[in-house]
Write a protein that holds these residues in place. Sequence first.
Motif, short mmCIF file in Angstrom:
data_model
loop_
_atom_site.label_atom_id
_atom_site.label_comp_id
_atom_site.label_asym_id
_atom_site.label_seq_id
_atom_site.Cartn_x
_atom_site.Cartn_y
_atom_site.Cartn_z
N PRO A 1 0.84 -1.21 0.00
CA PRO A 1 0.00 0.00 0.00
C PRO A 1 0.87 1.25 0.00
O PRO A 1 1.78 1.39 0.82
N LEU A 2 0.59 2.15 -0.92
CA LEU A 2 1.47 3.29 -1.10
C LEU A 2 1.31 4.33 -0.01
O LEU A 2 2.20 5.17 0.18
N ASP A 3 0.20 4.27 0.74
CA ASP A 3 0.07 5.20 1.86
C ASP A 3 1.00 4.82 3.01
O ASP A 3 1.14 5.60 3.96
N ASP A 4 1.66 3.65 2.94
CA ASP A 4 2.72 3.32 3.89
C ASP A 4 4.07 3.91 3.47
O ASP A 4 5.01 3.92 4.26
N LEU A 5 4.14 4.37 2.22
CA LEU A 5 5.42 4.83 1.68
C LEU A 5 5.44 6.32 1.37
O LEU A 5 6.51 6.94 1.36
#
Length: 362
Positions: A68-72
């Motif tokens: 998940p890109l909201d972790d990055l």
Amino acid sequence: MTFAGLTWDHPRGYAALKAAAGDLVTWDTQPLEGFESHPITDLCARYDLVVLDHPHLGDALEAGCLTPLDDLFGADELADWAAASIGATMASYARDGRQWALPLDAATQVCAARADLVGEPLATWDEVERISRTAPVALSLAGPHAFLTFCSIAVALGEEPAADPDRLLSTGTGLDVLDLMAAIDARAPAPTRALNPIGLLELMSTTDRLALCPLVYGYVNYAGRLTFGDAPAAAPGGPPGSTLGGTGIAISSRCTPTAALLDHVRWLMSTETQTRFLPTHAGQPSARAAWADAGVDAAASGFYRRTARTCETAWVRPRYAGYIPFQSAASGLVRDALAGALDHRRALARMQVLYREKERIT
């Protein structure tokens, strides 16, 4: 550290990525058909970065193969990219409250014409049907595109497919769509039925055997040789019916991204890159600013200005696990109906059954 990336085998899909990669990413390519239908779980097992189509999200999430890109990336960054992206391109890669890919490229089905043979792209489906009686006109029917064409015409007629979890489409609309498609396809040049969108645009731009494709995924690379316009509507001034395509860049769960890799992704999504670097390297950007840029549009013979309305309003396909096999099976039923191998009502009924039992399709 060098990361492994996979994109698709057309200059629009790889030229900019390879030009920008340096020693950070080694990009492999797969055919358009692989991009459309190859199991995403297999690709994510072999690559760190995967350029994908949004309907693959359901299978990817079920298998847990994307990061998940909201972790990055920060929430503000994601919000800025969402606001900057044309139409539903960013939203199409979001599910379950999380962002799984970023819209590197924007595309949707539009009308492509040889202006010297048929004039401007046609505005309505009635006009398309009429001109198909005197000029070579073809629908995009190979692979998943028979079903995508079916869905887009339904949208133009005022009904979005799959809005009801238990019904793909009303019987009346479904039969109207199949009847219209059959009337046009009956007169189409025979070789066009097996061509993917790239093949159709190549045929149209290099020969006089095809003059109009009313719904085909837009490729800026053919602008100038061909004239592009909004997808046809049901009536003059009505909304165009189209199914969103384009590509997203995702990070697989096998990847441990470095700060350099994340900064590279940020650079790919920046307005400057989208407006300057991508268009000069055969790309088709997702940033609305690029589509509205007068210089970018002029260099593309008006492609962006002429098709932006369709891209802003295009229908987003379902993204549940098992959608890709359903899309393939439904396309086969549409082709059978157009070929006369299956009664239209029976073909539609079978599509409805496949849709209701979609989780059983493998």
